[in-house]
Design a protein around this motif. Structure first.
Motif, PDB file in Angstrom:
ATOM      1  N   ARG A  32       1.013  -1.281  -0.019  1.00  0.00           N
ATOM      2  CA  ARG A  32      -0.069   0.004  -0.177  1.00  0.00           C
ATOM      3  C   ARG A  32       0.916   1.348   0.071  1.00  0.00           C
ATOM      4  O   ARG A  32       2.151   1.265   0.648  1.00  0.00           O
ATOM      5  N   GLU A  33       0.459   2.423  -0.479  1.00  0.00           N
ATOM      6  CA  GLU A  33       1.070   3.657  -0.554  1.00  0.00           C
ATOM      7  C   GLU A  33       0.588   4.232   0.755  1.00  0.00           C
ATOM      8  O   GLU A  33      -0.491   4.708   1.013  1.00  0.00           O
ATOM      9  N   VAL A  34       1.428   4.706   1.612  1.00  0.00           N
ATOM     10  CA  VAL A  34       1.094   4.896   2.806  1.00  0.00           C
ATOM     11  C   VAL A  34       1.833   6.509   3.265  1.00  0.00           C
ATOM     12  O   VAL A  34       2.895   6.570   3.011  1.00  0.00           O
ATOM     13  N   ALA A  35       1.082   7.334   3.666  1.00  0.00           N
ATOM     14  CA  ALA A  35       1.551   8.601   4.156  1.00  0.00           C
ATOM     15  C   ALA A  35       1.311   8.642   5.580  1.00  0.00           C
ATOM     16  O   ALA A  35       0.185   8.325   6.260  1.00  0.00           O
ATOM     17  N   VAL A  36       2.294   9.208   6.723  1.00  0.00           N
ATOM     18  CA  VAL A  36       2.157   9.504   7.915  1.00  0.00           C
ATOM     19  C   VAL A  36       2.122  10.892   8.180  1.00  0.00           C
ATOM     20  O   VAL A  36       3.200  11.964   7.511  1.00  0.00           O
ATOM     21  N   LEU A  37       1.069  11.552   8.966  1.00  0.00           N
ATOM     22  CA  LEU A  37       0.930  12.818   9.216  1.00  0.00           C
ATOM     23  C   LEU A  37       1.290  12.936  10.960  1.00  0.00           C
ATOM     24  O   LEU A  37       0.433  12.586  11.666  1.00  0.00           O
ATOM     25  N   LEU A  59      16.878   8.108   1.557  1.00  0.00           N
ATOM     26  CA  LEU A  59      15.574   7.915   0.747  1.00  0.00           C
ATOM     27  C   LEU A  59      14.564   7.838   1.381  1.00  0.00           C
ATOM     28  O   LEU A  59      14.522   7.059   2.404  1.00  0.00           O
ATOM     29  N   GLN A  60      13.165   8.200   1.002  1.00  0.00           N
ATOM     30  CA  GLN A  60      12.260   8.301   1.774  1.00  0.00           C
ATOM     31  C   GLN A  60      11.599   6.677   1.767  1.00  0.00           C
ATOM     32  O   GLN A  60      10.926   6.502   2.753  1.00  0.00           O
ATOM     33  N   GLY A  61      12.073   5.979   0.846  1.00  0.00           N
ATOM     34  CA  GLY A  61      11.655   4.826   0.661  1.00  0.00           C
ATOM     35  C   GLY A  61       9.947   4.403   0.773  1.00  0.00           C
ATOM     36  O   GLY A  61       9.313   5.163  -0.142  1.00  0.00           O
ATOM     37  N   ASP A  62       9.542   3.812   1.497  1.00  0.00           N
ATOM     38  CA  ASP A  62       8.131   3.210   1.419  1.00  0.00           C
ATOM     39  C   ASP A  62       7.011   4.011   1.936  1.00  0.00           C
ATOM     40  O   ASP A  62       5.842   3.974   1.812  1.00  0.00           O
ATOM     41  N   LEU A  63       7.639   5.105   2.861  1.00  0.00           N
ATOM     42  CA  LEU A  63       6.486   5.922   3.447  1.00  0.00           C
ATOM     43  C   LEU A  63       6.793   7.462   3.029  1.00  0.00           C
ATOM     44  O   LEU A  63       7.856   7.836   2.844  1.00  0.00           O
ATOM     45  N   THR A  64       5.669   8.310   3.110  1.00  0.00           N
ATOM     46  CA  THR A  64       5.460   9.793   2.922  1.00  0.00           C
ATOM     47  C   THR A  64       5.238  10.283   4.209  1.00  0.00           C
ATOM     48  O   THR A  64       4.493   9.842   4.865  1.00  0.00           O
ATOM     49  N   PHE A  65       6.109  11.251   4.531  1.00  0.00           N
ATOM     50  CA  PHE A  65       5.879  12.083   5.858  1.00  0.00           C
ATOM     51  C   PHE A  65       5.546  13.504   5.779  1.00  0.00           C
ATOM     52  O   PHE A  65       6.017  14.137   4.759  1.00  0.00           O
ATOM     53  N   ASP A  85      -3.061   5.184  -0.572  1.00  0.00           N
ATOM     54  CA  ASP A  85      -4.066   4.205  -0.089  1.00  0.00           C
ATOM     55  C   ASP A  85      -4.476   4.584   1.399  1.00  0.00           C
ATOM     56  O   ASP A  85      -5.606   4.483   1.509  1.00  0.00           O
ATOM     57  N   PHE A  86      -3.408   5.065   1.889  1.00  0.00           N
ATOM     58  CA  PHE A  86      -3.548   5.516   3.542  1.00  0.00           C
ATOM     59  C   PHE A  86      -2.771   6.612   4.027  1.00  0.00           C
ATOM     60  O   PHE A  86      -1.895   6.778   3.521  1.00  0.00           O
ATOM     61  N   VAL A  87      -3.690   7.241   4.899  1.00  0.00           N
ATOM     62  CA  VAL A  87      -2.866   8.388   5.486  1.00  0.00           C
ATOM     63  C   VAL A  87      -3.081   8.090   7.046  1.00  0.00           C
ATOM     64  O   VAL A  87      -4.243   8.107   7.381  1.00  0.00           O
ATOM     65  N   LEU A  88      -2.149   7.847   7.930  1.00  0.00           N
ATOM     66  CA  LEU A  88      -2.012   7.637   9.114  1.00  0.00           C
ATOM     67  C   LEU A  88      -1.688   9.048  10.155  1.00  0.00           C
ATOM     68  O   LEU A  88      -0.657   9.713   9.819  1.00  0.00           O
ATOM     69  N   ILE A  89      -2.699   9.324  11.169  1.00  0.00           N
ATOM     70  CA  ILE A  89      -2.439  10.764  11.709  1.00  0.00           C
ATOM     71  C   ILE A  89      -2.151  10.320  12.912  1.00  0.00           C
ATOM     72  O   ILE A  89      -2.879   9.870  13.815  1.00  0.00           O
TER      73      ILE A  89
END
Length: 212
Positions: A32-37, A59-65, A85-89
């Motif tokens: 899944r494409e995942v961003a963490v906030l 390298l940011q690798g597998d997560l966006t921040f 696909d997901f944003v985790l806050i």
């Protein structure tokens, strides 16, 4: 459209950030494409991510921040609606009007509860605020000690809350703290198989709930 998961609890030390980071790693490992906030001024999730970033050689690798103030959460999360696909806050350990924007945009509110009566009491405020936003949170027993009467009683009490009690239970394991300190999730951390299995079980349960 990205699914937004908000981690909330008014009592500090409940394990919000640890759950958020580990579930982000688990979901990313599933393709899944995942961003963490990070909307917590303490910035623990950001420190974890930067440790991960440096570990991976920049390298940011597998997560966006990303970071956001409490009232900027909906705007910041909206940036990833179409690309992830997901944003985790991760939210601050408090209950006030600043939490409302994160609750409002959430598809699922995750409330970690440690095996403590004090934590159980603290959970009530989160659940009341979530209910006002039309959300029914998922309460996750976290940092549990297997075989104790207190853990058993708190797990039973979760069933009486205005929330769904997760079947998956996260134990009190040093591997969680060790992995966080290296910018990893327990899935990636050597010797953390039992912890990794707990996070995988929780992720599986959450995905089933989201799929209806």
């Amino acid at each position: 459209m990205a699914t937004i998961l908000t981690f909330a609890q008014q009592k500090g030390g409940s394990g919000k950030t640890t759950l958020c980071a580990n579930l982000a790693v688990e979901l990313a490992a599933r393709g899944r494409e995942v961003a963490v906030l990070d909307s917590d001024p303490q910035g623990s999730l950001g420190r974890w991510f930067m440790t991960r970033y440096e570990r991976e050689g920049g390298l940011q690798g597998d997560l966006t921040f990303s970071t956001a103030s409490a009232w900027g959460v909906s705007y910041e999360a909206g940036k990833y609606r179409d690309s992830h696909d997901f944003v985790l806050i991760d939210t601050p350990p408090k209950i006030d009007s600043d939490l409302r924007p994160a609750l409002k945009v959430s598809d699922m509110v995750v409330v970690p509860v440690t095996a403590s009566q004090v934590d159980l009491w603290a959970t009530e405020g989160v659940l009341e605020m979530a209910a006002r936003e039309g959300k029914r949170p998922l309460a996750v027993l976290n940092r549990a000690r297997a075989g104790t009467r207190l853990t058993a009683s708190i797990r039973a009490a979760l069933g009486g809350l205005e929330a769904d009690a997760a079947e998956a239970v996260i134990a009190n394991r040093v591997a969680y703290a060790e992995a966080m300190g290296t910018g990893q999730g327990v899935r990636e951390y050597p010797g953390a198989k039992m912890a990794a299995a707990e996070i995988a079980a929780l992720a599986h349960e959450m995905l089933k709930r989201l799929d209806g």
